[in-house]
Design an enzyme around this catalytic site. Structure first.
Site, PDB file in Angstrom:
ATOM      1  N   ASP A   1       0.837  -1.200   0.000  1.00 43.16           N
ATOM      2  CA  ASP A   1       0.000   0.000   0.000  1.00 43.16           C
ATOM      3  C   ASP A   1       0.876   1.255   0.000  1.00 43.16           C
ATOM      4  OD1 ASP A   1      -2.123   1.758   0.260  1.00 43.16           O
ATOM      5  OD2 ASP A   1      -3.129   0.583   1.794  1.00 43.16           O
ATOM      6  N   ASP A   2       0.712   2.084  -1.025  1.00 37.60           N
ATOM      7  CA  ASP A   2       1.387   3.398  -1.104  1.00 37.60           C
ATOM      8  C   ASP A   2       2.908   3.312  -1.191  1.00 37.60           C
ATOM      9  OD1 ASP A   2      -1.177   4.358  -0.849  1.00 37.60           O
ATOM     10  OD2 ASP A   2      -0.791   5.603   0.901  1.00 37.60           O
TER      11      ASP A   2
ATOM     12  N   CYS B   1      -6.362   3.635  -3.500  1.00 36.52           N
ATOM     13  CA  CYS B   1      -6.427   2.285  -2.925  1.00 36.52           C
ATOM     14  C   CYS B   1      -7.539   1.394  -3.458  1.00 36.52           C
ATOM     15  CB  CYS B   1      -6.580   2.389  -1.409  1.00 36.52           C
ATOM     16  SG  CYS B   1      -5.341   3.411  -0.597  1.00 36.52           S
TER      17      CYS B   1
ATOM     18  N   ARG C   1      -7.261  -1.793  -6.320  1.00 35.03           N
ATOM     19  CA  ARG C   1      -7.482  -3.193  -5.932  1.00 35.03           C
ATOM     20  C   ARG C   1      -8.586  -3.841  -6.767  1.00 35.03           C
ATOM     21  NH1 ARG C   1      -4.658  -3.493  -0.930  1.00 35.03           N
ATOM     22  NH2 ARG C   1      -3.736  -1.416  -0.758  1.00 35.03           N
TER      23      ARG C   1
ATOM     24  N   LYS D   1      -5.483  -5.888   3.554  1.00 34.17           N
ATOM     25  CA  LYS D   1      -6.450  -4.846   3.217  1.00 34.17           C
ATOM     26  C   LYS D   1      -7.312  -5.280   2.037  1.00 34.17           C
ATOM     27  CE  LYS D   1      -6.525   0.013   1.746  1.00 34.17           C
ATOM     28  NZ  LYS D   1      -5.697   1.226   1.583  1.00 34.17           N
TER      29      LYS D   1
ATOM     30  N   HIS E   1     -10.802  -3.449   0.899  1.00 32.47           N
ATOM     31  CA  HIS E   1     -11.203  -2.165   0.317  1.00 32.47           C
ATOM     32  C   HIS E   1     -12.087  -2.295  -0.925  1.00 32.47           C
ATOM     33  CE1 HIS E   1      -9.716   2.259   0.768  1.00 32.47           C
ATOM     34  NE2 HIS E   1     -11.016   2.118   0.908  1.00 32.47           N
TER      35      HIS E   1
ATOM     36  N   SER F   1      -8.955   1.431   4.490  1.00 31.97           N
ATOM     37  CA  SER F   1      -7.630   1.980   4.817  1.00 31.97           C
ATOM     38  C   SER F   1      -7.419   2.128   6.320  1.00 31.97           C
ATOM     39  CB  SER F   1      -7.440   3.332   4.131  1.00 31.97           C
ATOM     40  OG  SER F   1      -7.403   3.187   2.732  1.00 31.97           O
TER      41      SER F   1
ATOM     42  N   HIS G   1       0.966   2.469   3.940  1.00 27.02           N
ATOM     43  CA  HIS G   1      -0.052   3.502   4.076  1.00 27.02           C
ATOM     44  C   HIS G   1       0.023   4.105   5.480  1.00 27.02           C
ATOM     45  CE1 HIS G   1      -4.015   5.398   4.127  1.00 27.02           C
ATOM     46  NE2 HIS G   1      -4.219   5.052   2.866  1.00 27.02           N
TER      47      HIS G   1
ATOM     48  N   ASP H   1      -0.174  -0.768  -4.824  1.00 23.39           N
ATOM     49  CA  ASP H   1      -1.472  -0.298  -5.322  1.00 23.39           C
ATOM     50  C   ASP H   1      -1.426   1.097  -5.939  1.00 23.39           C
ATOM     51  OD1 ASP H   1      -1.146   1.150  -2.950  1.00 23.39           O
ATOM     52  OD2 ASP H   1      -3.241   0.938  -2.336  1.00 23.39           O
ATOM     53  N   ASN H   2      -0.468   1.895  -5.557  1.00 22.72           N
ATOM     54  CA  ASN H   2      -0.270   3.236  -6.138  1.00 22.72           C
ATOM     55  C   ASN H   2       1.009   3.815  -5.563  1.00 22.72           C
ATOM     56  OD1 ASN H   2      -3.017   3.793  -4.081  1.00 22.72           O
ATOM     57  ND2 ASN H   2      -1.071   4.760  -3.545  1.00 22.72           N
TER      58      ASN H   2
ATOM     59  N   LYS I   1       0.943   9.488  -5.358  1.00 20.34           N
ATOM     60  CA  LYS I   1      -0.423   9.017  -5.174  1.00 20.34           C
ATOM     61  C   LYS I   1      -1.445  10.124  -5.455  1.00 20.34           C
ATOM     62  CE  LYS I   1      -3.460   7.265  -1.485  1.00 20.34           C
ATOM     63  NZ  LYS I   1      -3.482   6.577  -0.179  1.00 20.34           N
TER      64      LYS I   1
END
Length: 468
Positions: free
Chosen positions: A43-44, A83, A87, A136, A138, A161, A226, A278-279, A299
């Site tokens: 994540d991130d 996010c 996904r 996660k 989401h 998140s 994240h 994811d980003n 992001k």
């Protein structure tokens, strides 16, 4: 820095290593004994947060080894730089706008992944795979949207998140207690986030051990990096890059634990492992965020810093060791690739992804299976990439405009600015610094036409998200 020169500096020669001695399998041989599949989704994470993608001060020995034993994808993208939408694309092989999912749904959301969509979990169920998701999700937090209703036998993690809780630095009263879910039941509120990476890893290893004698799919989606970022005591203070570096080192440890389990159980060479994010990094958080350099922005933007991710794939005997793929690819391509590998049937509705198995196998002359990739932010199509060219359509975007981000977990405010219709040559200008639209008006017209047609067709064939 020129793209080619930058790439030569990566990994300090790690990519030159090789496993050696592995017989390359044919597609028929692969399908006769479909592999286990492990997808590790961070994540991130920034493009250059790993040693093997250029980090100067974060040690990631397990991921570096994964590169030396597999393939590094230098131009691998997500479909949207946020996010939830990102996904959705990974899970379904579709642009999130096609299935009515964009943004990052919170505890107030009444929507989620529709039952008509086929996830990677449901896809491999056709072949009797055991499936699990730890981390996660989401894709909607109501029971009808949870992983157990979308092809996963086991689930443990956060439904959205980890900053959507009562301790948010800017909006402490905006969120209720954060639920930790096992199966379909909430087992705890506001869990100790310093233990999440460890617990997800422990459960992942146990799942692998339990299913060592049957095919399985593991979707391990860490909440880190994240914000708010947390790390266990075993990695606290270990990095030269502060707390964020500690977090990345623990993620690297987690990858090492998974790889070691596969090796120990003798299923290493029949397991495909995919690592990506994811980003890009949440730059407004400064020292609690990663780095996308040399890419532009992060992001929440469709500049490459927001959508191009550090990606590694490893599968001994199928993916050649120590290789690099510079062809564009995207998370939407993973589901159809798995379908080709496992001999399973895709759903009877539109899937945007295409198999990238030839790229993964290092086939001579293999090219991206897509004519182009399209990048949305919410409902707006903002950019398109075809080959070396990336066209940005006129749009507003957030930026720090050269300022530093926040410290200690408190973000600074973004500014908003606007870009026009701009063209970039990503081979010679991976930073997206030099707009060459005026030099290539024919390419601009071509990509504008492709973008207009794709957006029109997508909206005409858009499916609805699920609702409660």
């Amino acid at each position: 820095m020129k793209r080619k020169a930058f790439l030569k500096t990566l990994c300090g020669g790690v990519a030159a290593a090789a496993l050696g001695g592995c017989k390359r399998q044919t597609l028929n041989e692969i399908r006769d004994m479909p592999p286990n599949i492990v997808i590790i989704f961070i994540d991130d994470m920034g493009y250059s947060d790993l040693k093997c993608f250029g980090s100067p001060d974060i040690e990631t020995p397990n991921l570096d080894r994964m590169v030396s034993e597999g393939m590094r994808f230098t131009d691998f993208y997500v479909a949207q730089p946020v996010c939830g939408a990102s996904r959705a694309a990974l899970l379904t092989g579709c642009y999130p706008n096609r299935i009515g999912l964009h943004g990052a749904p919170s505890h107030t959301a009444r929507h989620g992944l529709h039952a008509q969509e086929m996830t990677i979990g449901e896809l491999v169920k056709q072949k009797g795979y055991a499936t699990a998701h730890y981390g996660k999700w989401h894709q909607g937090h109501h029971k009808k949207f949870l992983p157990t209703r979308h092809g996963f036998d086991d689930y443990y993690g956060l439904p959205y998140s980890n900053d959507m809780w009562p301790f948010h630095p800017e909006r402490p009263n905006a969120y209720p207690p954060l639920p930790l879910i096992e199966g379909e039941e909430i087992i705890e509120y506001n869990p100790d986030q310093s233990q999440l990476t460890t617990e997800y890893t422990r459960r992942s290893v146990e799942f692998i051990e339990k299913n060592k004698n049957r095919p399985f799919l593991l979707y391990l989606a860490h909440n880190m990096c994240h914000v708010p970022i947390f790390v266990s005591d075993k990695f606290k203070g270990k990095s030269k890059h502060g707390l964020y570096g500690d977090v990345v080192m623990e993620i690297d440890w987690s990858v090492g634990q998974v790889l070691a389990a596969l090796k120990r159980l003798g299923i290493d060479e029949k397991t495909l492992v995919i690592f990506t994010s994811d980003n890009g990094p949440w730059l407004s958080y400064g020292d609690h965020a990663g780095s996308a350099l040399p890419l532009r922005e992060g992001k929440g933007t469709t500049w490459d810093g927001g959508v191009r991710e550090p990606t590694i794939m490893r599968w001994p005997g199928v993916i050649p060791a120590g290789k690099e793929c510079r062809e564009p690819a995207m998370t939407i391509d993973i589901l159809p690739t798995i379908a080709e590998i496992t001999g399973t049937s895709l759903p009877d509705h539109i899937i945007d992804g295409r198999s990238i198995l030839p790229l993964m196998r290092g086939a001579r002359g293999a090219k991206s299976p897509q004519e182009a990739y399209y990048f949305y932010w919410n409902d707006g199509l903002e950019a398109v990439r075809k080959g070396r060219w990336k066209l940005h359509l006129s749009h507003n975007y957030r930026t720090l405009n050269g300022r530093k981000g926040g410290t200690g977990g408190m973000p600074v405010k973004y500014e908003y600015t606007k870009c026009g219709t701009e063209l970039y040559d990503l081979v010679d200008d991976m930073r997206e610094e030099h707009d060459v639209a005026s030099e290539h008006p024919d390419i601009v017209r071509e990509l504008e036409g492709m973008a207009e047609k794709f957006d029109r067709d997508l909206k005409a064939n858009k499916r609805e998200h699920g609702t409660v």
